[in-house]
Design a protein around this motif. Sequence first.
Motif, short mmCIF file in Angstrom:
data_model
loop_
_atom_site.label_atom_id
_atom_site.label_comp_id
_atom_site.label_asym_id
_atom_site.label_seq_id
_atom_site.Cartn_x
_atom_site.Cartn_y
_atom_site.Cartn_z
N ILE A 21 0.83 -1.19 0.00
CA ILE A 21 0.00 0.00 0.00
C ILE A 21 0.88 1.26 0.00
O ILE A 21 0.63 2.21 -0.74
N GLN A 22 1.91 1.24 0.83
CA GLN A 22 2.84 2.37 0.89
C GLN A 22 3.48 2.61 -0.48
O GLN A 22 3.54 3.75 -0.96
N THR A 23 3.92 1.57 -1.13
CA THR A 23 4.55 1.68 -2.45
C THR A 23 3.56 2.21 -3.48
O THR A 23 3.90 3.05 -4.31
N ARG A 24 2.32 1.75 -3.40
CA ARG A 24 1.28 2.22 -4.33
C ARG A 24 1.05 3.72 -4.16
O ARG A 24 0.99 4.47 -5.14
N LEU A 25 0.94 4.17 -2.92
CA LEU A 25 0.73 5.60 -2.67
C LEU A 25 1.94 6.42 -3.11
O LEU A 25 1.79 7.46 -3.77
N VAL A 52 -0.84 2.55 7.66
CA VAL A 52 -0.26 3.34 6.58
C VAL A 52 -0.77 4.76 6.80
O VAL A 52 -1.97 4.99 6.88
N GLN A 53 0.16 5.69 6.92
CA GLN A 53 -0.18 7.07 7.25
C GLN A 53 0.31 8.03 6.16
O GLN A 53 1.33 7.76 5.51
N ALA A 61 -6.48 12.41 -1.32
CA ALA A 61 -5.88 11.81 -2.52
C ALA A 61 -5.53 10.34 -2.26
O ALA A 61 -5.75 9.48 -3.12
N ALA A 62 -5.01 10.06 -1.08
CA ALA A 62 -4.65 8.68 -0.74
C ALA A 62 -5.88 7.79 -0.71
O ALA A 62 -5.88 6.68 -1.25
N PRO A 69 -9.52 0.23 -8.08
CA PRO A 69 -8.86 -1.07 -8.27
C PRO A 69 -7.42 -0.86 -8.75
O PRO A 69 -7.15 0.10 -9.49
N GLU A 70 -6.54 -1.72 -8.32
CA GLU A 70 -5.15 -1.58 -8.72
C GLU A 70 -5.04 -1.74 -10.23
O GLU A 70 -5.71 -2.59 -10.82
N GLY A 71 -4.22 -0.92 -10.84
CA GLY A 71 -4.04 -0.98 -12.28
C GLY A 71 -5.07 -0.17 -13.04
O GLY A 71 -5.08 -0.17 -14.25
N PHE A 72 -5.95 0.53 -12.34
CA PHE A 72 -6.99 1.34 -12.97
C PHE A 72 -6.34 2.48 -13.73
O PHE A 72 -5.49 3.19 -13.21
#
Length: 74
Positions: A21-25, A52-53, A61-62, A69-72
């Motif tokens: 999740i951190q990497t995605r953000l 995750v903060q 935004a987060a 969905p991931e990859g959207f």
Amino acid sequence: MTEAEWIVVYEAGSLIEAQMIQTRLQGEGIPARLRYEALHAVIAPVLSPVEVQVPPAWAEAARRVLSEPEGFEG
């Protein structure tokens, strides 16, 4: 910025999930950090979710990123 000023946007059941999740953000340009990751490694994950903060200015935004969905590609 003090620790109290960061907003929890996700509680992960595992360290790996929190890191994903951190990497995605961060990939979206959103500053993110993990809280309780060290504690999670020492005691049972059930007793200590990894938070995750993000800074308050980035919370909306987060949440928007995490609701997609991931990859959207929208």
